[in-house]
Design an enzyme around this catalytic site. Sequence first.
Site, PDB file in Angstrom:
ATOM      1  N   CYS A 211       0.916  -3.033  15.371  1.00 47.42           N
ATOM      2  CA  CYS A 211       0.988  -2.686  13.950  1.00 47.42           C
ATOM      3  C   CYS A 211       0.392  -3.796  13.091  1.00 47.42           C
ATOM      4  CB  CYS A 211       2.444  -2.450  13.581  1.00 47.42           C
ATOM      5  SG  CYS A 211       2.721  -2.344  11.809  1.00 47.42           S
TER       6      CYS A 211
ATOM      7  N   CYS B  49       5.993  -5.563  15.512  1.00 51.99           N
ATOM      8  CA  CYS B  49       5.514  -4.668  16.578  1.00 51.99           C
ATOM      9  C   CYS B  49       4.044  -5.002  16.863  1.00 51.99           C
ATOM     10  CB  CYS B  49       5.672  -3.212  16.167  1.00 51.99           C
ATOM     11  SG  CYS B  49       7.376  -2.802  15.714  1.00 51.99           S
TER      12      CYS B  49
ATOM     13  N   CYS C 247       3.146   8.439   1.888  1.00 47.62           N
ATOM     14  CA  CYS C 247       3.723   7.468   2.804  1.00 47.62           C
ATOM     15  C   CYS C 247       4.105   6.210   2.017  1.00 47.62           C
ATOM     16  CB  CYS C 247       2.688   7.162   3.877  1.00 47.62           C
ATOM     17  SG  CYS C 247       3.301   6.046   5.085  1.00 47.62           S
TER      18      CYS C 247
ATOM     19  N   CYS D  39      -2.716   1.793   9.525  1.00 44.61           N
ATOM     20  CA  CYS D  39      -1.930   0.671  10.028  1.00 44.61           C
ATOM     21  C   CYS D  39      -0.489   0.870   9.596  1.00 44.61           C
ATOM     22  CB  CYS D  39      -2.501  -0.639   9.503  1.00 44.61           C
ATOM     23  SG  CYS D  39      -2.665  -0.669   7.725  1.00 44.61           S
TER      24      CYS D  39
ATOM     25  N   CYS E  52       6.641  -7.252   7.116  1.00 46.35           N
ATOM     26  CA  CYS E  52       7.705  -6.722   7.979  1.00 46.35           C
ATOM     27  C   CYS E  52       8.065  -7.774   9.013  1.00 46.35           C
ATOM     28  CB  CYS E  52       7.243  -5.442   8.669  1.00 46.35           C
ATOM     29  SG  CYS E  52       8.522  -4.712   9.710  1.00 46.35           S
TER      30      CYS E  52
ATOM     31  N   GLU F 180       0.840  -1.201   0.000  1.00 47.39           N
ATOM     32  CA  GLU F 180       0.000   0.000   0.000  1.00 47.39           C
ATOM     33  C   GLU F 180       0.867   1.240   0.000  1.00 47.39           C
ATOM     34  OE1 GLU F 180      -3.584  -1.877   2.683  1.00 47.39           O
ATOM     35  OE2 GLU F 180      -2.369  -0.256   3.482  1.00 47.39           O
TER      36      GLU F 180
HETATM   37 FE1  SF4 Z   1       7.318  -3.205  10.941  1.00 44.10          FE
HETATM   38 FE2  SF4 Z   1       4.981  -2.266  11.752  1.00 44.10          FE
HETATM   39 FE3  SF4 Z   1       7.024  -2.332  13.460  1.00 44.10          FE
HETATM   40 FE4  SF4 Z   1       7.030  -0.631  11.393  1.00 44.10          FE
HETATM   41  S1  SF4 Z   1       5.621  -0.601  13.147  1.00 44.10           S
HETATM   42  S2  SF4 Z   1       8.731  -1.876  12.078  1.00 44.10           S
HETATM   43  S3  SF4 Z   1       5.963  -1.822   9.798  1.00 44.10           S
HETATM   44  S4  SF4 Z   1       6.007  -4.112  12.515  1.00 44.10           S
END
Ligand code: SF4
Length: 355
Positions: A117, A114, A103, A342, A110, A90
């Site tokens: 997220c 986190c 963005c 997100c 990823c 996205e």
């Molecule tokens: Fe990865 Fe999401 Fe953490 Fe960013 S916030 S590093 S995209 S898991």
Amino acid sequence: MAMLLDYSLPELEERFAAMGEPAYRARQVYQWLWQKGVTDPQDMTNLAKSLRTRLAEEEPLALPAVVRVQESSDGTVKLLLSLSDGESVETVLIPEKDHYTLCLSTQVGCAMGCTFCATGTMGFTRQMTPGEILSQVLLARRILEERKSELALRNLVFMGMGEPLNNLHNVLASLETITHELGLGFSTRRVTVSTVGVPEKLERLGASGLASLAVSLHAPTHELRNELMPRAESLCPLPELMERLMAYPLKPRQRITFEYILLGGVNDSPAHARDLVRLFSTFRGSRPKVNLIAFNPPAEGPELAYRAPAPEDVEQFLEILRGKDVTVMLRKSKGQDIGAACGQLRAAHEFGSGA
Ligand code: SF4
């Protein structure tokens, strides 16, 4: 196989030299691609016809397909892009008062996981190439042109899907073209890379001088950050991260931005605010700048185990920071109704203004 869109200017010159073409031809093609957004060699009218045909036949050049465009009630536009292997990412256009911020995503998925997220719940699939990262800018510009938008795209934030420093080689390659005067021509002050903080790579980004830095902090102590961002914290525990950031090279008047998402009942108490003040009280060098973002559960995507903070808690948190002279902004999370908040809090803000 590298595509024309993946090459930096020196790489393109090398490629053209290997084809028996002079360097100025490479510069012309680079300008067509990035300054003019022309991706069909047949439309590159100052090239010899034979070269145009050769490029069309020999150099694969495909922009990602825009498979969905969603617009939020606040004007945020989310593009769902399908890459050449069918993976999707996205990119989000965020309207500000007098410009758009884009963005950008840097990875499919990823690995950082986190806990707050949506992208983190997907896991890591693959790196995006420089051309795929850069294509997001070309496609966003095309959308704005099609819509005859009065607002121009002025700021870029690497804050979409992925941890940019985990794809540093390709991110640096894309930053070269983003900031090159014959490329996309953005000022380095209008480009921000946001990271959880990856040792050594942070230093390499700093040495490049190609972007401003934002750090996903989200907790004032190692213990709490370890709960929210365990992989980031195991890569670089908070005390070490702050040390590294104090040594981070900054240009005059440049500051590091710290992002802090307020999660209801998790990191939004007055005690957390005071811990944050304490953390910054030992921060030597530039004055930190804090972006507070109130978490709002996304309307789309996986369910996350967090809730929005109470408005009075947000207010109190702000007041404590301001009362201790911490530069702090409360950012609105935009595009909430289309699930554009997100990733790495990507719909948040006016980064890259050089403030
Ligand atoms: Fe990865 Fe999401 Fe953490 Fe960013 S916030 S590093 S995209 S898991």
